[in-house]
Motif scaffolding. Structure first.
Motif, short mmCIF file in Angstrom:
data_model
loop_
_atom_site.label_atom_id
_atom_site.label_comp_id
_atom_site.label_asym_id
_atom_site.label_seq_id
_atom_site.Cartn_x
_atom_site.Cartn_y
_atom_site.Cartn_z
N THR A 101 0.86 -1.18 0.00
CA THR A 101 0.00 0.00 0.00
C THR A 101 0.89 1.24 0.00
O THR A 101 1.76 1.36 0.86
N CYS A 105 -0.50 7.83 0.46
CA CYS A 105 -1.81 8.14 -0.12
C CYS A 105 -2.98 7.76 0.78
O CYS A 105 -4.11 8.08 0.45
N CYS A 106 -2.74 7.08 1.89
CA CYS A 106 -3.85 6.69 2.75
C CYS A 106 -3.28 6.24 4.10
O CYS A 106 -2.08 6.24 4.30
N ALA A 108 -2.08 3.62 5.62
CA ALA A 108 -1.61 2.29 5.21
C ALA A 108 -1.70 1.28 6.34
O ALA A 108 -1.71 0.08 6.10
N LEU A 111 -4.47 -1.36 6.00
CA LEU A 111 -4.43 -2.32 4.91
C LEU A 111 -3.15 -3.15 4.96
O LEU A 111 -2.08 -2.63 5.22
N HIS A 112 -3.28 -4.45 4.69
CA HIS A 112 -2.12 -5.31 4.52
C HIS A 112 -1.48 -5.08 3.16
O HIS A 112 -0.30 -5.31 2.97
N GLY A 113 -2.28 -4.68 2.21
CA GLY A 113 -1.80 -4.46 0.86
C GLY A 113 -2.95 -4.37 -0.12
O GLY A 113 -4.13 -4.32 0.28
N LEU A 114 -2.62 -4.33 -1.40
CA LEU A 114 -3.60 -4.17 -2.47
C LEU A 114 -3.45 -5.30 -3.47
O LEU A 114 -2.35 -5.78 -3.71
N ILE A 121 -9.06 -2.60 -7.99
CA ILE A 121 -8.10 -2.68 -6.89
C ILE A 121 -8.88 -3.10 -5.65
O ILE A 121 -9.88 -2.49 -5.29
N GLY A 123 -8.56 -3.72 -1.59
CA GLY A 123 -7.75 -3.47 -0.41
C GLY A 123 -7.92 -4.60 0.61
O GLY A 123 -9.04 -4.89 1.01
#
Length: 138
Positions: A101, A105-106, A108, A111-114, A121, A123
């Motif tokens: 992530t 931009c957010c 992070a 989130l673990h990732g995208l 996308i 999340g």
């Protein structure tokens, strides 16, 4: 991973963490709760906090509708409920498919990732960060 929708966006949770998916039921509000905590529900004797993830992620309050569901997930010895517009899919994450992530931009930490899949996308959520728990990250 179980994929669900929030305001047209896709998010996912590890399927091993999802205990059940329930239709919306009213929650009992608790005093001085965070704005994104809707309240608690009684799930067969267990008190489960239900979060408005859409609000927690900064997309505004979720409008509860006929298709709204609560995704009940567990991690460690805790359970949380996440209000979602609908559950849309169950997908397998392939090796190398989870992307980092972008930190600038957010938030992070949520989130673990995208995952990029079919022009979308997804999340992958960190339940412990959403539920406010320290330690066990799900």
């Amino acid at each position: 991973m179980v994929v669900f929708r929030l305001a047209g966006r896709a998010f996912g949770i590890d399927v091993d963490r999802v205990r059940e998916i329930r239709g919306w039921q009213p929650t009992t509000e608790l005093p001085q709760s965070a704005d994104h905590m809707l309240g608690v529900i009684n799930l067969r004797g267990a008190i489960v906090p239900v979060f408005d993830l859409q609000a927690r992620l900064g997309f505004g309050r979720n409008a509860i509708g006929l298709a709204s569901v609560v995704v009940v997930a567990d991690f460690g010895d805790r359970m949380i409920g996440i209000l979602a517009d609908a559950v849309s899919d169950i997908v397998e994450i392939l090796p190398g498919e989870l992307l980092p992530t972008p930190a600038d931009c957010c938030d992070a930490a949520l989130l673990h990732g995208l995952i990029a899949r079919d022009n979308e996308i997804i999340g992958l959520l960190d339940l412990a960060a959403i539920g406010g728990a320290e330690g066990d990250r799900a």
